[in-house]
Design an enzyme around this catalytic site. Structure first.
Site, mmCIF file in Angstrom:
data_model
loop_
_atom_site.group_PDB
_atom_site.id
_atom_site.type_symbol
_atom_site.label_atom_id
_atom_site.label_comp_id
_atom_site.label_asym_id
_atom_site.label_seq_id
_atom_site.Cartn_x
_atom_site.Cartn_y
_atom_site.Cartn_z
ATOM 1 N N GLY A 75 0.816 -1.208 0.000
ATOM 2 C CA GLY A 75 0.000 0.000 0.000
ATOM 3 C C GLY A 75 0.851 1.261 0.000
ATOM 4 O O GLY A 75 0.518 2.261 -0.652
ATOM 5 N N ASN A 154 -6.977 4.765 9.740
ATOM 6 C CA ASN A 154 -6.599 3.461 10.275
ATOM 7 C C ASN A 154 -6.710 3.390 11.794
ATOM 8 O O ASN A 154 -6.875 2.320 12.356
ATOM 9 C CB ASN A 154 -5.179 3.073 9.832
ATOM 10 C CG ASN A 154 -4.189 4.193 9.999
ATOM 11 O OD1 ASN A 154 -4.355 5.264 9.414
ATOM 12 N ND2 ASN A 154 -3.172 3.976 10.803
ATOM 13 N N SER A 202 -4.080 -2.533 -0.168
ATOM 14 C CA SER A 202 -3.029 -3.444 0.284
ATOM 15 C C SER A 202 -3.649 -4.787 0.629
ATOM 16 O O SER A 202 -4.628 -4.849 1.381
ATOM 17 C CB SER A 202 -2.354 -2.830 1.517
ATOM 18 O OG SER A 202 -1.357 -3.694 1.988
ATOM 19 N N HIS A 204 -2.777 -7.306 2.534
ATOM 20 C CA HIS A 204 -2.778 -7.892 3.881
ATOM 21 C C HIS A 204 -3.849 -7.306 4.792
ATOM 22 O O HIS A 204 -4.050 -7.780 5.912
ATOM 23 C CB HIS A 204 -1.382 -7.837 4.513
ATOM 24 C CG HIS A 204 -0.916 -6.510 5.014
ATOM 25 N ND1 HIS A 204 -0.887 -6.187 6.345
ATOM 26 C CD2 HIS A 204 -0.438 -5.419 4.363
ATOM 27 C CE1 HIS A 204 -0.392 -4.965 6.498
ATOM 28 N NE2 HIS A 204 -0.115 -4.469 5.301
ATOM 29 N N THR A 240 9.770 -7.758 -12.350
ATOM 30 C CA THR A 240 9.060 -9.039 -12.530
ATOM 31 C C THR A 240 8.000 -9.179 -11.440
ATOM 32 O O THR A 240 8.265 -8.935 -10.261
ATOM 33 C CB THR A 240 10.060 -10.212 -12.489
ATOM 34 O OG1 THR A 240 11.022 -9.989 -13.524
ATOM 35 C CG2 THR A 240 9.373 -11.545 -12.709
ATOM 36 N N CYS A 328 5.478 4.587 23.264
ATOM 37 C CA CYS A 328 6.578 5.065 24.101
ATOM 38 C C CYS A 328 7.779 5.348 23.212
ATOM 39 O O CYS A 328 8.335 4.434 22.606
ATOM 40 C CB CYS A 328 6.911 4.016 25.144
ATOM 41 S SG CYS A 328 7.944 4.682 26.431
HETATM 42 N N1 PLP Z 1 -2.244 3.451 4.647
HETATM 43 C C1 PLP Z 1 -3.031 3.021 5.649
HETATM 44 C C2 PLP Z 1 -4.273 3.779 5.973
HETATM 45 C C3 PLP Z 1 -2.678 1.883 6.374
HETATM 46 O O1 PLP Z 1 -3.456 1.475 7.387
HETATM 47 C C4 PLP Z 1 -1.493 1.190 6.031
HETATM 48 C C5 PLP Z 1 -1.056 0.014 6.811
HETATM 49 O O2 PLP Z 1 -1.178 -0.022 8.022
HETATM 50 C C6 PLP Z 1 -0.718 1.673 4.964
HETATM 51 C C7 PLP Z 1 -1.119 2.806 4.307
HETATM 52 C C8 PLP Z 1 0.534 0.957 4.533
HETATM 53 O O3 PLP Z 1 0.224 -0.222 3.819
HETATM 54 P P1 PLP Z 1 1.356 -1.334 3.582
HETATM 55 O O4 PLP Z 1 1.622 -1.953 4.898
HETATM 56 O O5 PLP Z 1 0.760 -2.315 2.610
HETATM 57 O O6 PLP Z 1 2.519 -0.636 2.993
#
Ligand code: PLP
Length: 395
Positions: A75, A154, A202, A204, A240, A328
């Site tokens: 991402g 996020n 992304s 994952h 690739t 922290c």
């Molecule tokens: N943008 C947001 C809002 C995300 O939550 C994250 C991953 O936590 C990312 C970007 C980064 O994605 P990636 O881990 O695939 O580089």
């Protein structure tokens, strides 16, 4: 090693469990079908066909055309590539508009850009984590190359009205990119008919593997690649292809599309039962972020009087995984940039935790969390009270 079956995983915004169907689909491309998709013989061409199918599946999830999908390594790369492209397209446009609550994949990139002869305007948010669209519009100048705003945050799950923002950008003749990494697979998306120029996702975050992502580039939008080399991805991303992961992302997109309608309401019901249960059981707890315009899976809670790092350790003893809102750093507890931008008071920000649900969570997870969390928070508060009363009075 902590075994996956033992944990209560409430950290699906950090990453997600691979769907077994995704693993099944990707394994043959690691083991058997190792041909290079650019090779002219059948052993290579069949791999190309698998990538094409993955592209169609991702496009179906996004409601766009397959040719508008570019596979990337994550991402972060998708976000970086969109902003870089915009800055390269027109040398007279050297300005980026973004928000104060973006993920570091955008925030840090914009900071670097601003130190490299370009300019970036960072638009703030209100106490609910919402944007003032008029302020955002005022930030756009004739020098602006791109507006980049995340679709969902996020940390809090707050959703931004990206359709409206895209419309503002179009009126001002500026490109609009959205980081939809937390949105894809969680709520329905239909890009056709919107004026969004590009979008990052992304794998994952939607039960696919780590290290693969995609960038949607609208077929009418110009694009300059970040990775230069071979002609892969229709000359938009050299290198690739990571075949097995791309195949896996395709399958993850297909699974998300088939389960979306049901999962959205099931996950929302679980999140709401969890959130309301915690609010009832734990006094002095508040929800961070707008509770209506919000992802169905995310709950960001502040427990007054505790430090989230300490709560994380306590939850970890019960194998409950979630995220701390403050971290922290160099010995002091630093509030998250998202909560700071929302002007959340320091005490509340220090005690903030993010809980995020997903497809593999069950009501049993909610039941266990509702037992573990209230007990852990009251223990932490008691410990804190004991420490405070034992401390000698300052002179
Ligand atoms: N943008 C947001 C809002 C995300 O939550 C994250 C991953 O936590 C990312 C970007 C980064 O994605 P990636 O881990 O695939 O580089």
């Amino acid at each position: 090693m902590v075994r996956a079956e033992q944990i209560i995983y409430l950290d699906n915004n950090a990453t997600t469990q691979l769907d077994p169907a995704v693993i099944e689909e990707m394994l043959p491309f690691l083991r058997d079908y190792y041909g290079n998709p650019s090779s002219g013989y059948m052993f290579g061409r069949q791999v190309r066909q698998a990538i094409d199918l993955a592209r169609q599946r991702v496009a179906a999830l996004l409601g766009c055309e397959a040719k508008e999908i570019v596979f990337t390594s994550c991402g972060t790369e998708s976000n970086n590539a969109a902003v870089n492209s915009a800055l390269q397209l027109d040398p007279n446009r050297r300005h980026v508009v973004t928000t104060a609550v973006e993920h570091s994949a955008t925030r840090r990139h914009c900071e670097i850009i601003a130190k490299s002869g370009f300019a970036a305007t960072v638009v703030g948010v209100n106490a609910d984590g919402n944007l003032d669209l008029e302020e955002l519009e005022r930030a756009i100048t004739p020098q602006t190359a791109i507006v980049t705003v995340m679709w969902a945050n996020n940390e809090t799950g707050v959703l931004f009205p990206v359709d409206k923002i895209a419309e503002i950008a179009r009126r001002k003749r500026v490109l609009f990119h959205t980081d939809a990494i937390q949105v894809v697979g969680k709520i329905p998306i239909r890009l056709a008919g919107t004026t969004i120029n590009s979008l990052a996702l992304s794998a994952h975050k939607l039960h696919g593997p780590k290290g693969v992502g995609a960038l949607y580039v609208n077929k009418r939008s110009a694009f300059k690649p970040l990775m230069i080399g071979g002609s892969q991805e229709n000359n938009r991303r050299a290198g690739t292809e990571n075949v097995a992961s791309i195949v896996a992302l395709g399958k993850a997109a297909e699974c998300a599309l088939t389960t979306l309608a049901e999962e959205e309401s099931r996950v929302r019901a679980m999140r709401d039962r969890f959130e309301n249960g915690i609010l009832e059981r734990v006094p002095d707890t508040s929800v961070n972020g707008d509770r209506t315009a919000r992802l169905p899976n995310t709950s960001n809670l502040s427990f007054a009087g505790i430090e989230s790092d300490a709560a994380l350790v306590m939850f970890d003893r019960h194998q409950l995984c979630c995220s701390a809102g403050s971290a922290c750093r160099t010995g002091s507890l630093e509030a998250s940039h998202v909560l700071s931008a929302m002007n959340v008071p320091p005490d509340r920000a220090r005690g903030s935790m993010r809980f995020s649900f997903g497809r593999f969570n069950t009501q049993a997870d909610v039941d266990k969390a509702l037992e573990i969390i209230p007990a852990a928070i009251s223990k932490l508060r008691a410990l804190l009270r004991a420490t405070v009363t034992r401390e000698p009075a300052s002179v």
